[in-house]
Design a protein around this motif. Structure first.
Motif, mmCIF file in Angstrom:
data_model
loop_
_atom_site.group_PDB
_atom_site.id
_atom_site.type_symbol
_atom_site.label_atom_id
_atom_site.label_comp_id
_atom_site.label_asym_id
_atom_site.label_seq_id
_atom_site.Cartn_x
_atom_site.Cartn_y
_atom_site.Cartn_z
ATOM 1 N N ARG A 49 0.844 -1.193 0.000
ATOM 2 C CA ARG A 49 0.000 0.000 0.000
ATOM 3 C C ARG A 49 0.884 1.249 0.000
ATOM 4 O O ARG A 49 1.865 1.329 0.706
ATOM 5 C CB ARG A 49 -0.929 0.005 1.194
ATOM 6 N N VAL A 50 0.472 2.228 -0.775
ATOM 7 C CA VAL A 50 1.182 3.491 -0.836
ATOM 8 C C VAL A 50 0.636 4.393 0.261
ATOM 9 O O VAL A 50 -0.559 4.661 0.294
ATOM 10 C CB VAL A 50 1.003 4.163 -2.222
ATOM 11 N N GLY A 51 1.506 4.836 1.166
ATOM 12 C CA GLY A 51 1.069 5.710 2.245
ATOM 13 C C GLY A 51 0.008 5.089 3.135
ATOM 14 O O GLY A 51 -0.770 5.783 3.760
ATOM 15 N N GLY A 52 -0.058 3.769 3.196
ATOM 16 C CA GLY A 52 -1.020 3.080 4.043
ATOM 17 C C GLY A 52 -2.429 3.055 3.467
ATOM 18 O O GLY A 52 -3.354 2.588 4.097
ATOM 19 N N GLY A 53 -2.630 3.554 2.246
ATOM 20 C CA GLY A 53 -3.969 3.634 1.663
ATOM 21 C C GLY A 53 -4.170 2.652 0.524
ATOM 22 O O GLY A 53 -4.343 1.464 0.746
ATOM 23 N N GLN A 54 -4.143 3.162 -0.687
ATOM 24 C CA GLN A 54 -4.415 2.365 -1.884
ATOM 25 C C GLN A 54 -3.288 1.364 -2.155
ATOM 26 O O GLN A 54 -2.127 1.686 -1.987
ATOM 27 C CB GLN A 54 -4.546 3.283 -3.094
ATOM 28 N N PRO A 55 -3.638 0.155 -2.615
ATOM 29 C CA PRO A 55 -2.600 -0.812 -2.996
ATOM 30 C C PRO A 55 -1.783 -0.280 -4.171
ATOM 31 O O PRO A 55 -2.305 0.405 -5.044
ATOM 32 C CB PRO A 55 -3.395 -2.051 -3.417
ATOM 33 N N ASP A 56 -0.510 -0.585 -4.169
ATOM 34 C CA ASP A 56 0.386 -0.199 -5.258
ATOM 35 C C ASP A 56 0.118 -1.141 -6.436
ATOM 36 O O ASP A 56 0.343 -2.349 -6.331
ATOM 37 C CB ASP A 56 1.837 -0.316 -4.797
ATOM 38 N N PRO A 57 -0.354 -0.630 -7.577
ATOM 39 C CA PRO A 57 -0.721 -1.503 -8.697
ATOM 40 C C PRO A 57 0.471 -2.267 -9.278
ATOM 41 O O PRO A 57 0.308 -3.384 -9.753
ATOM 42 C CB PRO A 57 -1.322 -0.548 -9.733
ATOM 43 N N TYR A 58 1.669 -1.708 -9.221
ATOM 44 C CA TYR A 58 2.847 -2.392 -9.759
ATOM 45 C C TYR A 58 3.238 -3.571 -8.880
ATOM 46 O O TYR A 58 3.531 -4.663 -9.365
ATOM 47 C CB TYR A 58 4.018 -1.421 -9.909
ATOM 48 N N LYS A 59 3.239 -3.337 -7.580
ATOM 49 C CA LYS A 59 3.574 -4.424 -6.658
ATOM 50 C C LYS A 59 2.519 -5.529 -6.743
ATOM 51 O O LYS A 59 2.853 -6.713 -6.769
ATOM 52 C CB LYS A 59 3.680 -3.897 -5.232
ATOM 53 N N THR A 60 1.249 -5.133 -6.804
ATOM 54 C CA THR A 60 0.166 -6.108 -6.921
ATOM 55 C C THR A 60 0.322 -6.938 -8.184
ATOM 56 O O THR A 60 0.157 -8.160 -8.155
ATOM 57 C CB THR A 60 -1.199 -5.385 -6.909
ATOM 58 N N ALA A 61 0.683 -6.294 -9.291
ATOM 59 C CA ALA A 61 0.864 -7.011 -10.562
ATOM 60 C C ALA A 61 2.011 -8.012 -10.472
ATOM 61 O O ALA A 61 1.913 -9.131 -10.981
ATOM 62 C CB ALA A 61 1.106 -6.020 -11.698
ATOM 63 N N VAL A 62 3.099 -7.614 -9.816
ATOM 64 C CA VAL A 62 4.245 -8.528 -9.661
ATOM 65 C C VAL A 62 3.841 -9.734 -8.826
ATOM 66 O O VAL A 62 4.117 -10.888 -9.190
ATOM 67 C CB VAL A 62 5.445 -7.789 -9.031
ATOM 68 N N ILE A 63 3.177 -9.491 -7.705
ATOM 69 C CA ILE A 63 2.743 -10.588 -6.832
ATOM 70 C C ILE A 63 1.775 -11.510 -7.576
ATOM 71 O O ILE A 63 1.908 -12.742 -7.524
ATOM 72 C CB ILE A 63 2.075 -10.045 -5.549
ATOM 73 N N ASP A 64 0.829 -10.937 -8.291
ATOM 74 C CA ASP A 64 -0.141 -11.738 -9.049
ATOM 75 C C ASP A 64 0.557 -12.582 -10.103
ATOM 76 O O ASP A 64 0.184 -13.740 -10.340
ATOM 77 C CB ASP A 64 -1.209 -10.842 -9.683
ATOM 78 N N THR A 65 1.576 -12.037 -10.749
ATOM 79 C CA THR A 65 2.336 -12.785 -11.759
ATOM 80 C C THR A 65 3.081 -13.943 -11.124
ATOM 81 O O THR A 65 3.076 -15.059 -11.652
ATOM 82 C CB THR A 65 3.316 -11.852 -12.494
ATOM 83 N N ILE A 66 3.700 -13.693 -9.974
ATOM 84 C CA ILE A 66 4.409 -14.781 -9.276
ATOM 85 C C ILE A 66 3.433 -15.888 -8.911
ATOM 86 O O ILE A 66 3.701 -17.077 -9.152
ATOM 87 C CB ILE A 66 5.129 -14.249 -8.018
ATOM 88 N N VAL A 67 2.287 -15.521 -8.359
ATOM 89 C CA VAL A 67 1.288 -16.512 -7.954
ATOM 90 C C VAL A 67 0.831 -17.322 -9.168
ATOM 91 O O VAL A 67 0.723 -18.544 -9.109
ATOM 92 C CB VAL A 67 0.093 -15.842 -7.239
ATOM 93 N N ALA A 68 0.577 -16.650 -10.287
ATOM 94 C CA ALA A 68 0.107 -17.338 -11.491
ATOM 95 C C ALA A 68 1.159 -18.281 -12.059
ATOM 96 O O ALA A 68 0.830 -19.343 -12.605
ATOM 97 C CB ALA A 68 -0.308 -16.315 -12.550
ATOM 98 N N GLN A 69 2.422 -17.919 -11.942
ATOM 99 C CA GLN A 69 3.495 -18.717 -12.535
ATOM 100 C C GLN A 69 3.975 -19.869 -11.652
ATOM 101 O O GLN A 69 4.576 -20.812 -12.136
ATOM 102 C CB GLN A 69 4.692 -17.814 -12.890
ATOM 103 N N VAL A 70 3.727 -19.770 -10.356
ATOM 104 C CA VAL A 70 4.193 -20.803 -9.430
ATOM 105 C C VAL A 70 3.043 -21.773 -9.174
ATOM 106 O O VAL A 70 2.202 -21.551 -8.323
ATOM 107 C CB VAL A 70 4.707 -20.174 -8.116
ATOM 108 N N GLN A 71 3.015 -22.820 -9.922
ATOM 109 C CA GLN A 71 1.980 -23.849 -9.814
ATOM 110 C C GLN A 71 2.641 -25.178 -9.491
ATOM 111 O O GLN A 71 3.827 -25.369 -9.722
ATOM 112 C CB GLN A 71 1.209 -23.975 -11.136
ATOM 113 N N ASN A 72 1.885 -26.066 -8.975
ATOM 114 C CA ASN A 72 2.390 -27.415 -8.723
ATOM 115 C C ASN A 72 2.114 -28.286 -9.936
ATOM 116 O O ASN A 72 1.276 -29.183 -9.906
ATOM 117 C CB ASN A 72 1.733 -28.009 -7.472
ATOM 118 N N ILE A 73 2.796 -28.005 -11.020
ATOM 119 C CA ILE A 73 2.619 -28.753 -12.255
ATOM 120 C C ILE A 73 3.738 -29.787 -12.354
ATOM 121 O O ILE A 73 4.922 -29.420 -12.346
ATOM 122 C CB ILE A 73 2.630 -27.818 -13.483
ATOM 123 N N PRO A 74 3.386 -31.078 -12.437
ATOM 124 C CA PRO A 74 4.421 -32.119 -12.521
ATOM 125 C C PRO A 74 5.339 -31.875 -13.723
ATOM 126 O O PRO A 74 4.898 -31.519 -14.806
ATOM 127 C CB PRO A 74 3.610 -33.413 -12.713
#
Length: 153
Positions: free
Chosen positions: A6-31
């Protein structure tokens, strides 16, 4: 920005959110996938990020499985200092190095101690101080023997 993205404790930072979302999407338990992702940071920042970001992050990177690395001790910091000084072509007396390690030991007691980064910062501050002293005294030649100074030590 706080560790929760969050920027200044308020709104989420869209860049950081995008990075986290990308990591989550790419890290799967795929054999058969061979992927390694390391998340590194200070414990309180990592906990905040896990608790306030994409919930998939905490499921994929459980804090209970995290490695915790201890800070370097005085002897290890002295070795790092010696290596960094040598690499930069800077000399310092044994007394100066002793004072530097005392300064680092004090800093280690504060939150978010940077270990080797703290050594690098200390060297930078010493070089800046040397440059200021030389500028104030009208000395133009460079002496690679930087003096570490700490009032009260």
């Amino acid at each position: 920005m706080d560790p929760g993205g969050r920027v200044g404790g308020g709104q989420p930072d869209p860049y950081k959110t995008a990075v986290i979302d990308t990591i989550v999407a790419q890290v799967q338990n795929i054999p058969g996938e061979d992927r390694c992702v390391l998340l590194l940071g200070y414990k309180d920042h990592m906990e905040s990020m896990m608790n306030h970001c994409n919930p998939g992050l905490a499921r994929r990177f459980r804090l209970s499985d995290a490695f915790h690395f201890e800070d370097f001790n005085d002897e290890e910091l002295r070795k790092i200092l010696d290596l960094k000084l040598k690499k930069q072509g800077i000399g310092a007396t044994d007394e100066a190095k002793h004072v530097a390690v005392k300064i680092l030991a004090r800093e280690r007691d504060r939150p978010n101690f940077g270990n080797a980064g703290a050594v690098e910062n200390l060297i930078s501050r010493a070089k800046e101080g040397e440059h200021k002293r030389r500028s104030q005294n009208g000395i133009s030649n460079f002496d690679p023997n930087v003096v570490f100074f700490a009032p009260g030590l």
